[in-house]
Design a protein around this motif. Structure first.
Motif, mmCIF file in Angstrom:
data_model
loop_
_atom_site.group_PDB
_atom_site.id
_atom_site.type_symbol
_atom_site.label_atom_id
_atom_site.label_comp_id
_atom_site.label_asym_id
_atom_site.label_seq_id
_atom_site.Cartn_x
_atom_site.Cartn_y
_atom_site.Cartn_z
ATOM 1 N N ILE A 74 11.918 17.152 1.152
ATOM 2 C CA ILE A 74 12.749 18.350 0.960
ATOM 3 C C ILE A 74 14.036 18.098 1.738
ATOM 4 N N LEU A 75 15.134 17.982 1.017
ATOM 5 C CA LEU A 75 16.407 17.613 1.629
ATOM 6 C C LEU A 75 17.326 18.819 1.783
ATOM 7 N N ASN A 76 18.174 18.740 2.790
ATOM 8 C CA ASN A 76 19.233 19.735 3.031
ATOM 9 C C ASN A 76 18.703 21.164 3.103
ATOM 10 N N ILE A 77 17.776 21.400 4.015
ATOM 11 C CA ILE A 77 17.248 22.749 4.233
ATOM 12 C C ILE A 77 18.272 23.490 5.086
ATOM 13 N N PRO A 78 18.986 24.457 4.505
ATOM 14 C CA PRO A 78 20.082 25.094 5.236
ATOM 15 C C PRO A 78 19.583 25.982 6.380
ATOM 16 N N GLY A 99 17.477 16.379 11.701
ATOM 17 C CA GLY A 99 18.629 17.268 11.648
ATOM 18 C C GLY A 99 19.847 16.559 11.102
ATOM 19 N N SER A 100 20.756 17.327 10.508
ATOM 20 C CA SER A 100 21.968 16.743 9.923
ATOM 21 C C SER A 100 23.027 16.459 10.976
ATOM 22 N N ASN A 101 22.807 16.915 12.186
ATOM 23 C CA ASN A 101 23.756 16.728 13.269
ATOM 24 C C ASN A 101 23.201 15.678 14.227
ATOM 25 N N PHE A 102 24.035 14.765 14.702
ATOM 26 C CA PHE A 102 23.574 13.706 15.604
ATOM 27 C C PHE A 102 23.118 14.251 16.962
ATOM 28 N N ASN A 103 23.559 15.444 17.327
ATOM 29 C CA ASN A 103 23.161 16.038 18.606
ATOM 30 C C ASN A 103 21.764 16.654 18.548
ATOM 31 N N VAL A 104 21.176 16.707 17.366
ATOM 32 C CA VAL A 104 19.847 17.296 17.187
ATOM 33 C C VAL A 104 18.822 16.174 17.133
ATOM 34 N N ALA A 105 17.812 16.254 17.996
ATOM 35 C CA ALA A 105 16.786 15.207 18.034
ATOM 36 C C ALA A 105 15.896 15.291 16.806
#
Length: 137
Positions: A74-78, A99-105
Motif C-alpha cells: 500500500i503506497l502513499n498513505i496520506p 515514511g516519505s520523509n528522511f527524518n522519519v525512521a
C-alpha cells in the motif's frame, strides 16, 4: 375584575399546555427482531492488516514473507487517513512501514500471522508506530 382577568389568562395557559401533552396512547411500540451480532465470529478467514496514519507525512506499507515476496503493498498513505483492510495468506511476515520523509525512521515488525488475526498499524502525530500487537478476530 382584576382577579377575573388573571383567572382567564391562567385558564388559557392551562388549556394550552394540556392540549400539547402527549399520552402513552399517542405512541406505538413495535417489536423488532434481534439483529445479527456486530462482530460475527471468525470462520478461518485470512489474516489482514491496515494502517491508521495520524502522522504528518505519507507512508508506504509492505508485507513481506520470509523469502522476500511482497504479499501486500500500500503506497502513499496520506496523513490523517486510514487504509482499507488488506488480506493475505497466513505466514510469518514482516511489516515494513517507510515514511516519505528522511527524518522519519522506518520500522519493521516480524509477526506470525495466522488465520483470524488482524494487525492495525497505528502511526501517531510524531510519525511513530504505536501499535505492535495483532488482535484475534
Amino acid at each position: 375584575m382584576k382577579n377575573l382577568l388573571k383567572l382567564t389568562a391562567s385558564f388559557g395557559l392551562i388549556l394550552l399546555f394540556s392540549a400539547c401533552t402527549a399520552t402513552i396512547e399517542d405512541y406505538t411500540i413495535e417489536n423488532e427482531s434481534v439483529a445479527a451480532p456486530l462482530n460475527p465470529p471468525c470462520d478461518n478467514e485470512d489474516p489482514k492488516t491496515r494502517v491508521v496514519n495520524n502522522g504528518t507525512v505519507s507512508f508506504n506499507l509492505e508485507v513481506l514473507t520470509a523469502d522476500g515476496s511482497t504479499v501486500v503493498s500500500i503506497l502513499n498513505i496520506p496523513p490523517n487517513s486510514t487504509t482499507s483492510w488488506a488480506s493475505f495468506s497466513e505466514n510469518e511476515v514482516m511489516f515494513s512501514l517507510k515514511g516519505s520523509n528522511f527524518n522519519v525512521a522506518d520500522d519493521k515488525v516480524l509477526i506470525q500471522m495466522d488465520n483470524c488475526m488482524a494487525y492495525e498499524i497505528e502511526v501517531n502525530g510524531s510519525n511513530e508506530i504505536v501499535s505492535y500487537v495483532p488482535t484475534i478476530l
